[in-house]
Motif scaffolding. Sequence first.
Motif, short mmCIF file in Angstrom:
data_model
loop_
_atom_site.label_atom_id
_atom_site.label_comp_id
_atom_site.label_asym_id
_atom_site.label_seq_id
_atom_site.Cartn_x
_atom_site.Cartn_y
_atom_site.Cartn_z
N HIS A 156 13.74 -9.00 19.07
CA HIS A 156 12.58 -8.56 18.34
C HIS A 156 13.14 -7.33 17.78
O HIS A 156 13.35 -6.22 18.22
CB HIS A 156 11.46 -8.43 19.33
N GLU A 157 12.99 -7.03 16.49
CA GLU A 157 13.22 -5.98 15.71
C GLU A 157 12.56 -6.03 14.94
O GLU A 157 12.15 -6.83 13.94
CB GLU A 157 14.75 -6.35 14.85
N VAL A 158 11.68 -4.69 14.79
CA VAL A 158 10.74 -4.12 13.48
C VAL A 158 10.93 -4.01 12.41
O VAL A 158 12.49 -3.04 12.12
CB VAL A 158 9.82 -2.79 14.24
N ASP A 159 11.27 -4.10 11.75
CA ASP A 159 11.17 -5.04 9.76
C ASP A 159 10.68 -3.17 9.00
O ASP A 159 11.25 -3.28 8.64
CB ASP A 159 10.92 -6.55 9.34
N SER A 160 9.08 -3.40 9.57
CA SER A 160 8.12 -2.68 8.17
C SER A 160 7.18 -2.63 9.08
O SER A 160 7.04 -3.09 10.20
CB SER A 160 8.08 -3.47 7.28
N HIS A 161 6.46 -1.51 8.57
CA HIS A 161 5.06 -0.96 9.65
C HIS A 161 4.35 -0.93 8.00
O HIS A 161 4.38 -0.74 6.89
CB HIS A 161 5.28 0.37 9.49
N PHE A 162 3.21 -1.80 7.83
CA PHE A 162 2.01 -1.60 7.58
C PHE A 162 0.44 -1.86 8.29
O PHE A 162 0.15 -2.13 8.87
CB PHE A 162 2.14 -3.48 6.15
N CYS A 163 -0.17 -1.45 7.18
CA CYS A 163 -1.55 -2.21 7.42
C CYS A 163 -2.62 -2.89 7.00
O CYS A 163 -2.21 -3.44 5.55
CB CYS A 163 -2.57 -0.37 6.93
N GLU A 164 -2.72 -3.64 8.12
CA GLU A 164 -3.29 -5.11 7.61
C GLU A 164 -4.88 -4.56 6.70
O GLU A 164 -5.31 -6.04 6.48
CB GLU A 164 -3.86 -5.62 8.69
N LYS A 165 -5.17 -3.59 6.18
CA LYS A 165 -6.25 -3.37 5.79
C LYS A 165 -5.82 -3.18 4.13
O LYS A 165 -6.34 -3.95 3.25
CB LYS A 165 -7.29 -2.97 6.24
N CYS A 166 -5.49 -1.79 4.06
CA CYS A 166 -5.14 -1.47 3.22
C CYS A 166 -3.52 -2.49 2.60
O CYS A 166 -3.96 -1.57 1.18
CB CYS A 166 -5.47 0.15 2.62
N LEU A 167 -3.15 -2.73 3.33
CA LEU A 167 -1.98 -3.26 3.04
C LEU A 167 -0.91 -2.08 2.66
O LEU A 167 0.26 -2.64 1.50
CB LEU A 167 -1.31 -4.11 2.47
N GLU A 168 -0.85 -1.15 3.19
CA GLU A 168 -0.37 0.02 2.81
C GLU A 168 1.36 0.11 3.26
O GLU A 168 1.35 -0.06 5.10
CB GLU A 168 -0.80 2.34 3.03
N ASN A 169 2.52 -0.11 2.94
CA ASN A 169 3.51 -0.47 3.85
C ASN A 169 4.38 1.27 3.74
O ASN A 169 4.51 1.91 2.56
CB ASN A 169 5.04 -1.27 3.18
N MET A 170 5.07 1.77 5.33
CA MET A 170 5.79 2.71 4.90
C MET A 170 6.60 2.91 5.96
O MET A 170 6.51 1.81 6.43
CB MET A 170 4.08 3.70 5.84
N PRO A 171 7.53 3.74 5.35
CA PRO A 171 9.08 3.35 6.43
C PRO A 171 9.16 3.75 8.55
O PRO A 171 7.52 4.14 8.16
CB PRO A 171 10.13 4.19 5.75
N SER A 172 9.79 3.89 8.61
CA SER A 172 9.62 3.89 10.71
C SER A 172 9.69 5.02 10.58
O SER A 172 8.35 5.69 11.59
CB SER A 172 10.40 3.18 10.93
N ALA A 173 10.11 6.37 9.31
CA ALA A 173 9.81 7.97 10.02
C ALA A 173 8.91 8.20 10.27
O ALA A 173 8.11 9.06 10.45
CB ALA A 173 11.57 8.47 8.81
N GLU A 174 8.54 8.01 8.74
CA GLU A 174 7.02 8.34 8.10
C GLU A 174 5.53 7.54 8.87
O GLU A 174 4.87 8.50 9.59
CB GLU A 174 6.56 7.86 7.23
#
Length: 504
Positions: A42-60
């Motif tokens: 299992h590898e994490v590709d991206s982080h995002f908020c499912e409500k506002c759909l804001e995408n952010m990198p792993s470091a942030e």
Amino acid sequence: MAYIIEQEVVKYVCTCGLLKPISKLYFCRYCLEVRCGFCVCHEVDSHFCEKCLENMPSAEARLKKNRCGNCLICPSCLLHLSVRAATVGPKNPEDPKATPRKVVYLHCLMCRWSSRDVGIPDQIAATGGWPERENVYNVRLSEIIEWYKSVVLLEKQQKLEKDKKKQRKYMSFTDKTGLTAEMIRKRIGLTEPPNPLLKTKAKPLEGAIAKEDVEELPDNIFTQPIKLNEITTVQQRLLQPEWQPVTVDKLFPIHKHLSVKQSLRCRSCEHNVSKPEFNPNSVRFKIQLFAYYHIPEIRIVTVEPLRAGQPAELLLKFINPTQHQTVVTILDLSSMPELIQDDKCSADTSTDDELKPIEKEPLSLSLTQSASLLHTTLSRQPSFTIKPRQTKQQVGADIEIPAANFVLPPRDDAAEFDDSGENYNFNDDPRLVKWRKSNKAVIKLQITPSTDLNLGDQVVVGFVMQHIYTNTIATSVEKDKEPQKCQHKIRVFLSLGNLLGSSE
């Protein structure tokens, strides 16, 4: 005919030995193995908020503690908080020209919790800026984190010093440049530049001091009646571990946890079996190698009443999900060893009987390779061979294995809506194939429940399904290459129901 829709009735055996329905399995087209969620990386590709759909990198996302900075959830019922507008009086009521002003506050539409209940002041704009509750132990936690970082760096420094003392008899080589950077630096007489972070020493950390004076419990703790509607639950307290509020009047809004899009990778050949789109607005997949799209699906149509020692008729429906014709053969469980799964592959031939086995070479990463190659893929787990576990499923019925096989045509979406006459020239055995339409076929099998079963026990029957899989992945550099055909075997177990009493 009454169909059994429950997916847990028909289970397939994964390569690792677990029993899973076909909807929870993956099929790697490169190593021709069935994988479940426990035997893939299992590898994490991206982080995002499912409500506002804001995408952010792993470091942030790591800096924000995997929480969204804008979206808040209710601390009482854990649903999304909505922003409500209200009208309040002007700041200067004595001014005749002053007009009422609009303010916003947080409100839960489910449990009616409001930010006004805990004293959070109303805001003028609805774009955020809600006051944050400070943690009184924030300084202490920061000191502990910095101390552990210095300890880790000190351990790295000690490990590097031990490695320098060891004399290597053989040089390590790489595939691209031949010599590593360390060997080139030694040959020309240069010393390795020291890392300034590794020279730091672990600063002494002051330990926690126990208090001798402990606050006494109030006198009315055993006499005052408890009001459950004013006390928080264990779940509500654990959602705010910094404060762990005891009463509901101290519940503050919680920032919503971020969701992740993860890709699944085969542990044997390191190819992706599932990879979603990077954009959080998209629900599509770049790679979607679910077993549902490559392995024939089995459904139970009907089964006669099950009685010990008496034969019963079982009707199964087989569905071909691929765009290529396949031949399905029912085999006994003894034809496939418990911990070894053999796949026979060959190039495309004119007939299915001319399939010749070829050896498969899994592209696994050896642990004896140079350290420079292993460190280049730190984000990916090194592949290794998974030792299959023994399947502990007990079979409670004998199945009569048919001598003939049957053909499943390729999938045709347009044929689902065509009720005209269909002519198939497959020369089916009428004792085996009872019905077929498009890429579906219903076969009849004879089963006999075991006499060792008790009344009401679950009757489970198992067999090996062998089907011809057409692999369209290019395996050579030839221009006129043909699709590769593989005889793939997989064990299937069916739960047919409870054993009934003898007929009168």
